[in-house]
Design a protein around this motif. Structure first.
Motif, PDB file in Angstrom:
ATOM      1  N   THR A   1      -6.579   3.497  -0.138  1.00  0.00           N
ATOM      2  CA  THR A   1      -6.093   4.881  -0.139  1.00  0.00           C
ATOM      3  C   THR A   1      -7.186   5.789  -0.700  1.00  0.00           C
ATOM      4  OG1 THR A   1      -3.833   4.137  -0.489  1.00  0.00           O
ATOM      5  CG2 THR A   1      -4.335   6.421  -1.074  1.00  0.00           C
TER       6      THR A   1
ATOM      7  N   TYR B   1      -3.899  10.482   5.826  1.00  0.00           N
ATOM      8  CA  TYR B   1      -3.636  11.027   4.498  1.00  0.00           C
ATOM      9  C   TYR B   1      -3.990  12.500   4.471  1.00  0.00           C
ATOM     10  CZ  TYR B   1      -3.308   6.196   2.946  1.00  0.00           C
ATOM     11  OH  TYR B   1      -2.934   4.888   2.796  1.00  0.00           O
TER      12      TYR B   1
ATOM     13  N   ARG C   1      -0.157  10.295   1.154  1.00  0.00           N
ATOM     14  CA  ARG C   1       0.049   9.440   2.323  1.00  0.00           C
ATOM     15  C   ARG C   1       0.978  10.111   3.336  1.00  0.00           C
ATOM     16  NH1 ARG C   1       3.689   5.674   4.179  1.00  0.00           N
ATOM     17  NH2 ARG C   1       2.807   3.837   5.197  1.00  0.00           N
TER      18      ARG C   1
END
Length: 143
Positions: free
Chosen positions: A127, A139, A133
């Motif tokens: 991430t 993202y 997210r």
């Protein structure tokens, strides 16, 4: 053919097979994937008519679009690029506020415009720092 030349030929053939196996496994070991792009298309995956009318289709394959979510009033799609091994992210708020960014599928690919600031990453990619997210592959980033 002598025993020695037969041994050399066998060794060379074995080495060639081993190197071929290594080369082929190396290609698959580093393959990237965007699972959402592999699923069957649904009605919601169609990009808005305004994008179709304004996009020349020379950067992204609009038929490959998959809706991945929404963020701050923008709908977000992931698409395959026209060029091999490229992926694109499309953010659409309305006909005047939309944008698309494309890049190498190994990611990340960033897109920033009036519809927001987003990044794409392949499956199982870490991430991005400070990101929100939207889906496994997309993202939102803070401006």
């Amino acid at each position: 053919m002598t025993d020695r030349s037969l041994r050399v030929a066998r060794t060379a053939a074995g080495l060639l097979l081993t190197l071929s196996a290594i080369a082929l496994s190396g290609c698959t070991a580093f393959a990237t994937n965007y699972a959402v792009l592999d699923r069957d298309a649904e009605a919601a995956d169609s990009v808005p008519d305004g994008v179709v009318e304004q996009d020349s289709g020379d950067v992204a394959d609009l038929s490959s679009a998959r809706l991945v979510g929404e963020h701050s009033g923008s709908s977000i799609w992931l698409l395959r690029g026209v060029e091999p091994s490229t992926v694109c992210v499309l953010a659409y708020r309305d006909e005047d506020e939309w944008g698309m960014g494309c890049g190498g599928e190994r990611g990340p690919v960033e897109m920033s415009g009036p519809a927001g600031h987003f990044t794409t990453v392949p499956d199982d990619y870490p991430t991005p720092d400070g990101a929100t997210r939207i889906s496994d592959n997309v993202y939102a980033l803070s401006p």
